[in-house]
Design an enzyme around this catalytic site. Sequence first.
Site, PDB file in Angstrom:
ATOM      1  N   GLU A 187       2.768  -0.071   0.652  1.00 54.20           N
ATOM      2  CA  GLU A 187       2.828   1.046   1.620  1.00 54.20           C
ATOM      3  C   GLU A 187       1.464   1.257   2.262  1.00 54.20           C
ATOM      4  OE1 GLU A 187       4.583   3.854  -1.072  1.00 54.20           O
ATOM      5  OE2 GLU A 187       6.464   2.723  -0.997  1.00 54.20           O
ATOM      6  N   ASN A 207       4.212   5.465 -10.274  1.00 54.76           N
ATOM      7  CA  ASN A 207       3.511   5.801  -9.033  1.00 54.76           C
ATOM      8  C   ASN A 207       4.269   6.951  -8.376  1.00 54.76           C
ATOM      9  OD1 ASN A 207       2.327   5.895  -6.520  1.00 54.76           O
ATOM     10  ND2 ASN A 207       3.081   3.887  -5.848  1.00 54.76           N
ATOM     11  N   TRP A 208       3.680   8.136  -8.397  1.00 58.65           N
ATOM     12  CA  TRP A 208       4.386   9.316  -7.882  1.00 58.65           C
ATOM     13  C   TRP A 208       4.300   9.425  -6.357  1.00 58.65           C
ATOM     14  CZ3 TRP A 208       2.613  13.640 -11.907  1.00 58.65           C
ATOM     15  CH2 TRP A 208       3.039  13.252 -13.185  1.00 58.65           C
ATOM     16  N   LYS A 209       3.492   8.600  -5.739  1.00 54.17           N
ATOM     17  CA  LYS A 209       3.364   8.565  -4.265  1.00 54.17           C
ATOM     18  C   LYS A 209       3.115   9.958  -3.711  1.00 54.17           C
ATOM     19  CE  LYS A 209       6.374   4.554  -4.243  1.00 54.17           C
ATOM     20  NZ  LYS A 209       7.241   3.682  -3.497  1.00 54.17           N
ATOM     21  N   HIS A 264      -1.336  -1.336  -2.534  1.00 48.79           N
ATOM     22  CA  HIS A 264       0.116  -1.105  -2.555  1.00 48.79           C
ATOM     23  C   HIS A 264       0.697  -1.463  -1.179  1.00 48.79           C
ATOM     24  CE1 HIS A 264       3.966   0.950  -2.714  1.00 48.79           C
ATOM     25  NE2 HIS A 264       3.851   0.911  -4.019  1.00 48.79           N
ATOM     26  N   GLY A 288      11.647   0.763  -3.233  1.00 51.19           N
ATOM     27  CA  GLY A 288      12.335   1.946  -2.706  1.00 51.19           C
ATOM     28  C   GLY A 288      13.663   1.628  -2.045  1.00 51.19           C
ATOM     29  N   GLU A 322       5.032  -6.958  -6.469  1.00 47.55           N
ATOM     30  CA  GLU A 322       5.981  -6.003  -5.897  1.00 47.55           C
ATOM     31  C   GLU A 322       6.557  -6.567  -4.597  1.00 47.55           C
ATOM     32  OE1 GLU A 322       5.315  -1.822  -7.464  1.00 47.55           O
ATOM     33  OE2 GLU A 322       4.065  -2.005  -5.693  1.00 47.55           O
ATOM     34  N   SER A 379      12.111  -1.099  -7.446  1.00 43.10           N
ATOM     35  CA  SER A 379      13.386  -0.533  -7.888  1.00 43.10           C
ATOM     36  C   SER A 379      13.671  -0.783  -9.372  1.00 43.10           C
ATOM     37  CB  SER A 379      14.539  -1.032  -7.002  1.00 43.10           C
ATOM     38  OG  SER A 379      14.340  -0.612  -5.663  1.00 43.10           O
ATOM     39  N   GLY A 417       8.276   3.328  -9.019  1.00 45.71           N
ATOM     40  CA  GLY A 417       8.153   4.393  -8.020  1.00 45.71           C
ATOM     41  C   GLY A 417       9.198   5.455  -8.262  1.00 45.71           C
ATOM     42  N   GLY A 418      10.326   5.360  -7.542  1.00 45.02           N
ATOM     43  CA  GLY A 418      11.369   6.385  -7.573  1.00 45.02           C
ATOM     44  C   GLY A 418      11.767   6.857  -8.968  1.00 45.02           C
TER      45      GLY A 418
HETATM   46  C1  PEP Z   1       6.354   1.239  -6.002  1.00 41.96           C
HETATM   47  O1  PEP Z   1       6.154   2.044  -5.139  1.00 41.96           O
HETATM   48  O2  PEP Z   1       5.384   0.658  -6.516  1.00 41.96           O
HETATM   49  C2  PEP Z   1       7.723   0.972  -6.396  1.00 41.96           C
HETATM   50  C3  PEP Z   1       7.947  -0.090  -7.125  1.00 41.96           C
HETATM   51  O3  PEP Z   1       8.690   1.835  -5.968  1.00 41.96           O
HETATM   52  P1  PEP Z   1      10.253   1.845  -6.404  1.00 41.96           P
HETATM   53  O4  PEP Z   1      10.295   1.745  -7.906  1.00 41.96           O
HETATM   54  O5  PEP Z   1      10.787   3.160  -5.909  1.00 41.96           O
HETATM   55  O6  PEP Z   1      10.894   0.679  -5.747  1.00 41.96           O
END
Ligand code: PEP
Length: 257
Positions: free
Chosen positions: A97, A9-11, A95, A173, A167, A213, A234-235
């Site tokens: 966010e 997920n590049w957000k 999600h 994050g 999640e 993460s 994500g990251g």
């Molecule tokens: C996400 O946004 O779905 C996510 C899991 O982010 P991260 O890996 O950065 O925690």
Amino acid sequence: MRRTIIAGNWKLNKTTDEAVRFALELKQRVGSVTHCDVIVAPAFVALGEVYRAVKGTSIRVAGQNLFWEASGAYTGEISAPMLRSVGCDHVIVGHSERRQYFGESDETVNKRIKAALQHGLTPIFCVGETLEERESNRTFDVLTRQVVAGLEGIPAGRVAGIVVAYEPVWAIGTGRTATREQAQEAHAFLRALLAEQRGDHVAASCRILYGGSVKPGNVDGLMAQPDIDGALVGGASLDAASFARIVNYGPHASLAG
Ligand code: PEP
């Protein structure tokens, strides 16, 4: 047999040019993997070009969200047919966010999942508890509420094709990953809940991804758990070497480039 999915997920990151350059690098590294499905979710404006960059490889493209109406006077929204028209076959829905910053509720998540299914998109349906909910022992209540409401009115045959992403909000994050035991416990709970709600067959076919993460250093332990069918990243999905190592988790690690 549930086929593994590793999704990035590049957000709100990467302009279209940057996204295409990055997609071409991923194509080099993981474009021909066969052991899992690889999905990337760039920003809406980059979807079409990223799709063209990875077309014909193992990499698929997902939207990060969608609106439930197909068209109409809804300024700023993006619909399922629009996502299909630029090459998406998956879409992230609910999600944390979106829930946290954009007022997404279980009811709107349900409408989005239905719209995605109606137009041939596979929803990646995100659920997860906050730190406060976990610390007050409400994790399973929250997951139950999110799953029951999110899947309301969707028949078993369709639920079997939905991808669920567990999640925990406190792990997104933050660099604080759920332990493999915590993740497995939540995934097993979700699978039992799916069995109770829609039957054993649905629970056995539904893929449940872990997100929060996920990094090269923890993916192998997470992926070794029986109810973890993949990762939503994500990251670490913004770095090609890290994402490639996550795609090539565990027994596939020697292939990481
Ligand atoms: C996400 O946004 O779905 C996510 C899991 O982010 P991260 O890996 O950065 O925690």
